[in-house]
Design a protein around this motif. Structure first.
Motif, PDB file in Angstrom:
ATOM      1  N   ALA A   1       0.845  -1.194   0.000  1.00 17.85           N
ATOM      2  CA  ALA A   1       0.000   0.000   0.000  1.00 17.85           C
ATOM      3  C   ALA A   1       0.882   1.246   0.000  1.00 17.85           C
ATOM      4  O   ALA A   1       2.011   1.219   0.484  1.00 17.85           O
ATOM      5  N   ARG A   2       0.366   2.313  -0.541  1.00 17.24           N
ATOM      6  CA  ARG A   2       1.016   3.613  -0.430  1.00 17.24           C
ATOM      7  C   ARG A   2       0.490   4.281   0.823  1.00 17.24           C
ATOM      8  O   ARG A   2      -0.702   4.167   1.139  1.00 17.24           O
ATOM      9  N   VAL A   3       1.333   4.940   1.582  1.00 18.02           N
ATOM     10  CA  VAL A   3       0.880   5.624   2.782  1.00 18.02           C
ATOM     11  C   VAL A   3       1.137   7.123   2.651  1.00 18.02           C
ATOM     12  O   VAL A   3       2.069   7.546   1.958  1.00 18.02           O
ATOM     13  N   ALA A   4       0.293   7.898   3.290  1.00 21.50           N
ATOM     14  CA  ALA A   4       0.426   9.353   3.276  1.00 21.50           C
ATOM     15  C   ALA A   4       0.006   9.885   4.640  1.00 21.50           C
ATOM     16  O   ALA A   4      -0.915   9.354   5.276  1.00 21.50           O
ATOM     17  N   TYR A   5       0.660  10.932   5.080  1.00 26.41           N
ATOM     18  CA  TYR A   5       0.372  11.501   6.403  1.00 26.41           C
ATOM     19  C   TYR A   5      -0.917  12.306   6.370  1.00 26.41           C
ATOM     20  O   TYR A   5      -1.227  12.991   5.398  1.00 26.41           O
ATOM     21  N   TRP A   6      -1.663  12.214   7.477  1.00 29.89           N
ATOM     22  CA  TRP A   6      -2.789  13.129   7.654  1.00 29.89           C
ATOM     23  C   TRP A   6      -2.931  13.491   9.121  1.00 29.89           C
ATOM     24  O   TRP A   6      -2.513  12.748  10.011  1.00 29.89           O
ATOM     25  N   ASN A   7      -3.487  14.639   9.356  1.00 34.68           N
ATOM     26  CA  ASN A   7      -3.961  15.030  10.677  1.00 34.68           C
ATOM     27  C   ASN A   7      -5.480  14.988  10.586  1.00 34.68           C
ATOM     28  O   ASN A   7      -6.089  15.859   9.955  1.00 34.68           O
ATOM     29  N   PRO A   8      -6.104  13.977  11.178  1.00 31.48           N
ATOM     30  CA  PRO A   8      -7.543  13.796  10.974  1.00 31.48           C
ATOM     31  C   PRO A   8      -8.403  14.888  11.584  1.00 31.48           C
ATOM     32  O   PRO A   8      -9.615  14.920  11.341  1.00 31.48           O
TER      33      PRO A   8
ATOM     34  N   PRO B   1      -2.455  19.187   3.614  1.00 30.56           N
ATOM     35  CA  PRO B   1      -2.086  18.626   2.310  1.00 30.56           C
ATOM     36  C   PRO B   1      -2.778  17.303   1.998  1.00 30.56           C
ATOM     37  O   PRO B   1      -2.893  16.919   0.828  1.00 30.56           O
ATOM     38  N   TRP B   2      -3.235  16.613   3.044  1.00 29.28           N
ATOM     39  CA  TRP B   2      -3.904  15.332   2.802  1.00 29.28           C
ATOM     40  C   TRP B   2      -5.178  15.488   1.985  1.00 29.28           C
ATOM     41  O   TRP B   2      -5.635  14.511   1.364  1.00 29.28           O
ATOM     42  N   PHE B   3      -5.756  16.681   1.953  1.00 31.80           N
ATOM     43  CA  PHE B   3      -6.939  16.921   1.116  1.00 31.80           C
ATOM     44  C   PHE B   3      -6.662  16.532  -0.335  1.00 31.80           C
ATOM     45  O   PHE B   3      -7.550  16.074  -1.059  1.00 31.80           O
ATOM     46  N   GLU B   4      -5.416  16.723  -0.777  1.00 30.28           N
ATOM     47  CA  GLU B   4      -5.058  16.427  -2.167  1.00 30.28           C
ATOM     48  C   GLU B   4      -5.159  14.942  -2.476  1.00 30.28           C
ATOM     49  O   GLU B   4      -5.343  14.556  -3.641  1.00 30.28           O
ATOM     50  N   GLU B   5      -5.032  14.099  -1.457  1.00 25.78           N
ATOM     51  CA  GLU B   5      -5.118  12.650  -1.666  1.00 25.78           C
ATOM     52  C   GLU B   5      -6.521  12.215  -2.076  1.00 25.78           C
ATOM     53  O   GLU B   5      -6.697  11.153  -2.678  1.00 25.78           O
ATOM     54  N   VAL B   6      -7.506  13.019  -1.753  1.00 22.47           N
ATOM     55  CA  VAL B   6      -8.894  12.698  -2.080  1.00 22.47           C
ATOM     56  C   VAL B   6      -9.178  12.884  -3.559  1.00 22.47           C
ATOM     57  O   VAL B   6      -9.987  12.164  -4.157  1.00 22.47           O
ATOM     58  N   ASP B   7      -8.496  13.849  -4.166  1.00 21.44           N
ATOM     59  CA  ASP B   7      -8.756  14.217  -5.557  1.00 21.44           C
ATOM     60  C   ASP B   7      -8.333  13.093  -6.500  1.00 21.44           C
ATOM     61  O   ASP B   7      -7.164  12.721  -6.548  1.00 21.44           O
TER      62      ASP B   7
END
Length: 305
Positions: free
Chosen positions: A45-52, A57-63
């Motif tokens: 899996a690819r992992v990316a940091y988020w602050n829930p 920047p994690w918003f960009e992962e949704v797009d």
């Protein structure tokens, strides 16, 4: 092949889900606060940091992803201090609201948003009252939290046109975590037995079927709204204790007084001293075949019997 964004991917359910998504060829990104730990636990899996709890920047992962499976949330099996109540609320409602905000900002929105929920929606109920997805919400802290949680999840569809599914998950059992680890501990010391009178109904489900139902909801566009993620064969506390004792070959006669549980857990004792008889009506209508529908064989599969 789908591109799927998962929160809570390194948790007990998430690990099994990510493994099955990858096995069938999907591309998976897991949002996490601990990238090193998640990458070690979820190879492939690819992992990316988020602050829930905050935009970032994690918003960009949704797009551009095809679907989001939102499983993140703080554990509820702890004494409900004011601070713990805030954590339980924020980790479910606020993170779901933020995910909706991220979806709203995406140029290419996902086609599906699957959000964890819980059978706590129905609140404590009499053991002879069967509850399907059309049942009214119950009363109490947990029921109120789940109602608000589902409202935040439904808003994604109402505001952004993204198919939304609320996964009302029961008591999950499986190897290497979940409720079973806590349930079997007393049996190992020959101290196992039901809590209180043992009449409370436990709407359990094997992790394999949690994953199976999530994949059904992911792939079938007819699935939207609440989906009960429970075995078709709920069991009383007495029956669960007897089944664990039989599989482990341990006695199951030592009852845990309800008053002792309440002394230790406070209001949170309702998690184990009450229950609800939840039926997976929608899953059955959709033709889902349960992999582990019966309690004793499900336990035997976990313990290698």
């Amino acid at each position: 092949m789908k591109t799927v964004l998962v929160t809570g991917g390194s948790g007990f359910i998430g690990r099994g889900l990510v493994k099955d998504l990858l096995a069938r060829g999907d591309r998976v990104t897991v949002l996490t606060r601990d990238e090193k730990r998640a990458q070690a636990a979820l190879p492939g899996a690819r992992v990316a940091y988020w602050n829930p709890m905050a935009p970032g920047p994690w918003f960009e992962e949704v797009d551009g992803v095809d679907a989001i499976i939102h499983l993140a949330g703080e554990p509820i099996a702890k004494r409900w201090s004011e601070a713990a109540r805030r954590e339980i609320v924020d980790s479910r409602i606020e993170t779901t609201r933020l995910m909706g905000e991220a979806i709203g900002q995406a140029k290419r929105k996902p086609s599906a948003f699957l959000c964890a929920s819980a059978v706590g929606y129905y609140g404590p109920q009499p053991g002879d009252k069967a509850l399907d997805e059309g049942a009214e919400p119950g009363q109490g802290f947990l029921a109120d939290v789940v109602v608000r949680w589902e409202q935040a999840a439904r808003a994604v569809e109402e505001r952004h046109g993204v198919r939304s599914v609320q996964l009302r998950i029961g008591v999950v059992i499986g190897e290497g975590g979940g409720a079973l680890d806590k349930m079997i501990a007393p049996f190992k010391f020959f101290l196992g037995g039901p809590i209180g009178d043992g009449k409370q109904v436990i709407s359990w489900i094997h992790r394999d079927d949690v994953v199976g139902l999530i994949l059904l909801a992911l792939d079938n566009e007819a699935v939207r709204g609440p989906l009960n993620v429970t075995s078709p064969n709920p069991a009383t506390g007495e029956e669960v204790a007897q089944a664990i004792g039989a599989v482990l070959r341990r006695p199951a006669w030592l009852r845990v007084p309800e008053v002792m549980v309440k002394l230790g857990m406070g209001d949170a004792a309702e998690i184990v001293t009450t229950g609800q008889r939840v039926q997976p009506r929608r899953a059955e209508e959709l033709g889902y075949t349960f992999r582990r529908p019966l309690l004793v064989p499900a336990l035997e599969s976990i313990f290698g019997r």
